[in-house]
Write a protein that holds these residues in place. Sequence first.
Motif, PDB file in Angstrom:
ATOM      1  N   MET A   1      26.153  95.779  42.204  1.00  0.00           N
ATOM      2  CA  MET A   1      25.432  94.564  42.533  1.00  0.00           C
ATOM      3  C   MET A   1      24.434  94.867  43.643  1.00  0.00           C
ATOM      4  O   MET A   1      24.726  95.665  44.524  1.00  0.00           O
ATOM      5  N   LEU A  26      22.114  91.565  41.111  1.00  0.00           N
ATOM      6  CA  LEU A  26      22.480  90.245  41.595  1.00  0.00           C
ATOM      7  C   LEU A  26      21.739  89.948  42.893  1.00  0.00           C
ATOM      8  O   LEU A  26      21.795  90.730  43.842  1.00  0.00           O
ATOM      9  N   ILE A  35      31.998  85.447  44.890  1.00  0.00           N
ATOM     10  CA  ILE A  35      32.718  86.639  44.443  1.00  0.00           C
ATOM     11  C   ILE A  35      33.544  87.217  45.584  1.00  0.00           C
ATOM     12  O   ILE A  35      34.713  87.579  45.405  1.00  0.00           O
ATOM     13  N   ASN A 122      29.936  94.262  38.938  1.00  0.00           N
ATOM     14  CA  ASN A 122      29.054  93.608  37.985  1.00  0.00           C
ATOM     15  C   ASN A 122      28.879  94.601  36.852  1.00  0.00           C
ATOM     16  O   ASN A 122      28.077  95.520  36.955  1.00  0.00           O
ATOM     17  N   MET A 148      32.185  90.733  36.914  1.00  0.00           N
ATOM     18  CA  MET A 148      31.175  89.911  36.278  1.00  0.00           C
ATOM     19  C   MET A 148      30.864  90.539  34.933  1.00  0.00           C
ATOM     20  O   MET A 148      30.579  91.737  34.843  1.00  0.00           O
ATOM     21  N   PHE A 190      19.970  86.882  38.824  1.00  0.00           N
ATOM     22  CA  PHE A 190      19.747  88.325  38.748  1.00  0.00           C
ATOM     23  C   PHE A 190      18.254  88.655  38.752  1.00  0.00           C
ATOM     24  O   PHE A 190      17.410  87.838  38.406  1.00  0.00           O
ATOM     25  N   SER A 198      26.396  84.786  32.349  1.00  0.00           N
ATOM     26  CA  SER A 198      27.450  85.688  32.804  1.00  0.00           C
ATOM     27  C   SER A 198      28.640  84.875  33.294  1.00  0.00           C
ATOM     28  O   SER A 198      28.534  83.679  33.575  1.00  0.00           O
ATOM     29  N   VAL A 200      32.283  85.334  35.948  1.00  0.00           N
ATOM     30  CA  VAL A 200      33.139  86.120  36.822  1.00  0.00           C
ATOM     31  C   VAL A 200      34.582  85.816  36.429  1.00  0.00           C
ATOM     32  O   VAL A 200      34.976  84.649  36.327  1.00  0.00           O
TER      33      VAL A 200
END
Length: 277
Positions: A1, A26, A35, A122, A148, A190, A198, A200
């Motif tokens: 990320m 990200l 997160i 990610n 993710m 992103f 997406s 998580v």
Amino acid sequence: MAAAGNSKKGVQDGHRARKRFGQNFLVDYGVIDRILGAIPGDGPVIEIGPGLGALTVPLAQRGNRVVAIELDRDVIRHLRVKLDAEGVGRQVELVGQDALRLDLDALCEAQGLTPPLTLVGNLPYNIATALITRLLQQSTRIHDMVFMVQREVGNRLAAGPNDSAYGRLSVLTAMHAEVEHLFDVPPEAFNPPPKVESSVIRITPRAEPLVPPAEQARFETLVTAAFAQRRKTLRNNLKPLMPASTIEASGIDPSLRAQALDIPAFLTLARRLDPSS
């Protein structure tokens, strides 16, 4: 990320995202904070695909030791500079390796880590399913995984019987772990924005798999055949492995489709397979 940086499409801190590595960096700090909140404690963390440090840096700043697995040597070079600039270079070990070849026992030995481990990342969409499958084969070394993934993959991983997303991946994952959907992430979080939503998720390995290790090969054979053609019934999909009478003798209606069965039902059928199957 990766942390927020150059606003030019697909570029962060001087690095252009590479399609062949499935890179989408990200840049939404609100998502990053959520997160971080899902990753408990200040113990060591293995990060897969650190990008340019969006999660790596704050993890190290709060006291976690981070072992980051990254294949792209250009990313590693940029990330080393960023970590040193943020004053957390000593908290992070960068390992140049293909995550699909990750051996947790070897990594623990090399880095002085003690299982069970927390893994975060990610995940590039093009390897997420294969990577999670590989990691679940090493589940006794893992405490939990916060990843993710593409929302469609997250839905499949977390799905249960009679859910439209329920399939082979759902069953084989549930055999080893519990999957919790935490929250969704939009493309605009992103740079460059992916073409999909997406999610998580948290994957927590079970203390004991729902299928005994000695039976897992036959179980996977059975489940793979049962979902071979989703619209077909068990009678049709399992015909190469067993007749409908055997399915009925197991107490299961052969006119059902595979998505109606839970793990105990699949295991019952697997135990009816010829051991040589």
